[in-house]
Design a protein around this motif. Structure first.
Motif, PDB file in Angstrom:
ATOM      1  N   VAL A   1      36.994  51.275  44.079  1.00  0.00           N
ATOM      2  CA  VAL A   1      37.996  52.332  43.894  1.00  0.00           C
ATOM      3  C   VAL A   1      38.585  52.729  45.252  1.00  0.00           C
ATOM      4  O   VAL A   1      39.802  52.851  45.402  1.00  0.00           O
ATOM      5  N   ASP A   2      37.718  52.922  46.239  1.00  0.00           N
ATOM      6  CA  ASP A   2      38.177  53.274  47.589  1.00  0.00           C
ATOM      7  C   ASP A   2      39.108  52.201  48.151  1.00  0.00           C
ATOM      8  O   ASP A   2      40.159  52.504  48.727  1.00  0.00           O
ATOM      9  N   LEU A   3      38.699  50.943  47.999  1.00  0.00           N
ATOM     10  CA  LEU A   3      39.489  49.825  48.537  1.00  0.00           C
ATOM     11  C   LEU A   3      40.873  49.764  47.893  1.00  0.00           C
ATOM     12  O   LEU A   3      41.869  49.484  48.573  1.00  0.00           O
ATOM     13  N   MET A   4      40.943  49.998  46.566  1.00  0.00           N
ATOM     14  CA  MET A   4      42.238  49.951  45.882  1.00  0.00           C
ATOM     15  C   MET A   4      43.158  51.062  46.367  1.00  0.00           C
ATOM     16  O   MET A   4      44.374  50.909  46.344  1.00  0.00           O
ATOM     17  N   ARG A   5      42.566  52.175  46.809  1.00  0.00           N
ATOM     18  CA  ARG A   5      43.405  53.276  47.319  1.00  0.00           C
ATOM     19  C   ARG A   5      43.965  52.939  48.704  1.00  0.00           C
ATOM     20  O   ARG A   5      45.032  53.401  49.075  1.00  0.00           O
ATOM     21  N   LYS A   6      43.196  52.140  49.458  1.00  0.00           N
ATOM     22  CA  LYS A   6      43.572  51.861  50.847  1.00  0.00           C
ATOM     23  C   LYS A   6      44.370  50.573  51.014  1.00  0.00           C
ATOM     24  O   LYS A   6      45.007  50.367  52.046  1.00  0.00           O
ATOM     25  N   ASN A   7      44.288  49.668  50.039  1.00  0.00           N
ATOM     26  CA  ASN A   7      44.931  48.354  50.165  1.00  0.00           C
ATOM     27  C   ASN A   7      45.815  48.056  48.965  1.00  0.00           C
ATOM     28  O   ASN A   7      45.574  48.542  47.867  1.00  0.00           O
ATOM     29  N   ASP A   8      46.842  47.231  49.188  1.00  0.00           N
ATOM     30  CA  ASP A   8      47.712  46.824  48.080  1.00  0.00           C
ATOM     31  C   ASP A   8      47.171  45.594  47.361  1.00  0.00           C
ATOM     32  O   ASP A   8      47.601  45.280  46.250  1.00  0.00           O
ATOM     33  N   MET A   9      46.252  44.877  48.023  1.00  0.00           N
ATOM     34  CA  MET A   9      45.653  43.699  47.392  1.00  0.00           C
ATOM     35  C   MET A   9      44.146  43.740  47.595  1.00  0.00           C
ATOM     36  O   MET A   9      43.677  43.912  48.726  1.00  0.00           O
ATOM     37  N   VAL A  10      43.393  43.620  46.499  1.00  0.00           N
ATOM     38  CA  VAL A  10      41.930  43.674  46.578  1.00  0.00           C
ATOM     39  C   VAL A  10      41.331  42.542  45.759  1.00  0.00           C
ATOM     40  O   VAL A  10      41.776  42.259  44.644  1.00  0.00           O
ATOM     41  N   PHE A  11      40.311  41.898  46.332  1.00  0.00           N
ATOM     42  CA  PHE A  11      39.511  40.903  45.622  1.00  0.00           C
ATOM     43  C   PHE A  11      38.186  41.559  45.250  1.00  0.00           C
ATOM     44  O   PHE A  11      37.487  42.073  46.125  1.00  0.00           O
ATOM     45  N   ALA A  12      37.854  41.567  43.953  1.00  0.00           N
ATOM     46  CA  ALA A  12      36.570  42.093  43.495  1.00  0.00           C
ATOM     47  C   ALA A  12      35.764  40.928  42.930  1.00  0.00           C
ATOM     48  O   ALA A  12      36.110  40.356  41.892  1.00  0.00           O
ATOM     49  N   ILE A  13      34.706  40.575  43.636  1.00  0.00           N
ATOM     50  CA  ILE A  13      33.947  39.367  43.321  1.00  0.00           C
ATOM     51  C   ILE A  13      32.541  39.743  42.872  1.00  0.00           C
ATOM     52  O   ILE A  13      31.891  40.591  43.486  1.00  0.00           O
ATOM     53  N   GLY A  14      32.057  39.109  41.814  1.00  0.00           N
ATOM     54  CA  GLY A  14      30.701  39.393  41.364  1.00  0.00           C
ATOM     55  C   GLY A  14      30.412  38.782  40.009  1.00  0.00           C
ATOM     56  O   GLY A  14      31.316  38.322  39.309  1.00  0.00           O
ATOM     57  N   PRO A  15      29.140  38.773  39.625  1.00  0.00           N
ATOM     58  CA  PRO A  15      28.749  38.155  38.353  1.00  0.00           C
ATOM     59  C   PRO A  15      29.174  38.966  37.140  1.00  0.00           C
ATOM     60  O   PRO A  15      29.684  40.083  37.262  1.00  0.00           O
ATOM     61  N   ALA A  16      28.949  38.390  35.966  1.00  0.00           N
ATOM     62  CA  ALA A  16      29.307  39.035  34.700  1.00  0.00           C
ATOM     63  C   ALA A  16      28.616  40.387  34.571  1.00  0.00           C
ATOM     64  O   ALA A  16      27.480  40.556  34.992  1.00  0.00           O
ATOM     65  N   GLY A  17      29.349  41.337  34.007  1.00  0.00           N
ATOM     66  CA  GLY A  17      28.743  42.627  33.698  1.00  0.00           C
ATOM     67  C   GLY A  17      28.746  43.637  34.813  1.00  0.00           C
ATOM     68  O   GLY A  17      28.195  44.727  34.676  1.00  0.00           O
ATOM     69  N   THR A  18      29.373  43.311  35.946  1.00  0.00           N
ATOM     70  CA  THR A  18      29.360  44.236  37.086  1.00  0.00           C
ATOM     71  C   THR A  18      30.527  45.232  37.047  1.00  0.00           C
ATOM     72  O   THR A  18      30.681  46.032  37.963  1.00  0.00           O
ATOM     73  N   GLY A  19      31.342  45.165  35.998  1.00  0.00           N
ATOM     74  CA  GLY A  19      32.396  46.168  35.811  1.00  0.00           C
ATOM     75  C   GLY A  19      33.649  45.932  36.620  1.00  0.00           C
ATOM     76  O   GLY A  19      34.474  46.839  36.774  1.00  0.00           O
ATOM     77  N   LYS A  20      33.838  44.713  37.140  1.00  0.00           N
ATOM     78  CA  LYS A  20      35.023  44.411  37.961  1.00  0.00           C
ATOM     79  C   LYS A  20      36.316  44.656  37.171  1.00  0.00           C
ATOM     80  O   LYS A  20      37.198  45.396  37.594  1.00  0.00           O
TER      81      LYS A  20
END
Length: 317
Positions: A119-138
């Motif tokens: 959430v913090d990253l999306m507020r500070k950047n126009d492009m965000v990569f959210a990487i992680g396994p299934a079920g992590t709420g990305k």
């Protein structure tokens, strides 16, 4: 034998200890060489002095976290007990607030430290990569942020896309019209939206194009401006698809790319566009990256164990 006593002040012991002392039992697992006893509003620990010092430090971190968020659960405790410092799990107060008031009053907020960092990253950047396994709420957290931006009139539309790689983006062999063919691939995105927007309003948004859900192939040639755009399952993009998508970014756009590099469905010897983009863009200003892990899994507790089991086998290969 050395002993320390920690007294809980201004905190309800029952909430801190958890149902049937579940949180204390978890502490015992992480400190098997200590004897830990919780009674009344006190936690007593007996054992080696060095271990007691570490235990005291970790309990202090847990107490600070509880005082800030009024909540302790298994994920939080694991994160706090395994972190090098509070920087690994503390986030801004704003990131822990409700993102969206969903259908039937459901409060949708970031559930874990890494989701709050997202959430913090999306507020500070126009492009965000959210990487992680299934079920992590990305994806779910991303859709909530997109709905919030639309409700706040920060963007005029939401665009949700994923590569329909399971069908090779060649959907002609499937029965039905185009929407019927595509819907199974887009179902996780619909599911998230249905939690956050009332059915009639969601149908209206989809009908008038305020919310667009389409396979990645449909993005070609477009300029995506005034939009919150989510590319889901990004690990299944090719080099060409990822480059095409990233260059669609228009004015006043937010791009979120999610994916799990451990679940690539591309043909063998085809490089994942997501993996490549993470390397190419890692030092580009304005691009944020967050790596979620099994401590962020918020599905059934067995999912976390399944991920860990597979990870142990894959690390052996």
């Amino acid at each position: 034998m050395n002993e320390i006593v920690i007294e809980l002040e201004e905190i309800t012991p029952k909430e801190f200890f958890g149902a049937q002392n579940a949180n204390i039992e978890l502490l015992k697992k992480y400190f098997p060489k200590l004897k830990i006893v919780a009674r009344g509003n006190k936690i007593k620990a007996f054992g080696d002095e060095e271990l007691l010092e570490e235990f005291d430090r970790r309990i202090t971190m847990l107490l600070k976290h509880f005082a800030k968020y009024n909540k302790l659960d298994e994920n939080v405790i694991e994160r706090v007990l395994t972190s090098q410092s509070s920087d690994d799990y503390t986030t801004s107060k704003q990131s822990g607030e409700v993102i969206v008031h969903g259908v039937r009053g459901k409060l949708i907020k970031a559930q874990t430290a890494n989701q709050r960092k997202m959430v913090d990253l999306m507020r500070k950047n126009d492009m965000v990569f959210a990487i992680g396994p299934a079920g992590t709420g990305k994806t779910y957290t991303g859709v909530a942020l997109a709905v919030q931006a639309l409700k706040n009139k920060e963007v005029k539309r939401i665009i949700l896309t994923r590569p329909a790689v399971e069908a090779g983006e060649n959907l002609g062999f499937l029965p039905g019209d185009l929407k019927e063919k595509l819907d199974p691939y887009m179902q996780p995105l619909y599911d998230a939206l249905r939690d956050m927007i009332a059915p009639e309003k969601l149908a209206h948004y989809i009908e008038n194009g305020t919310i667009q859900i389409a396979p990645l192939a449909f993005m070609r040639g477009r300029t995506l401006d005034n939009a919150f755009v989510i590319l889901d399952e990004g690990q299944n993009t090719t080099h060409a698809q990822m480059k095409m998508f990233l260059t669609r970014m228009g004015k006043n756009a937010k791009f979120l790319l999610t994916g799990d590099p451990g679940q690539i469905d591309l043909p063998r010897r085809t490089i994942s566009g997501l993996k490549e983009a993470l390397l190419i863009l890692k030092n580009v200003e304005g691009v944020g990256m967050i790596f979620l892990d099994d401590k962020d899994v918020i599905r059934h507790k067995l999912v976390k164990k399944v991920i860990a089991a597979y990870k142990s086998i894959e690390n052996r290969d």
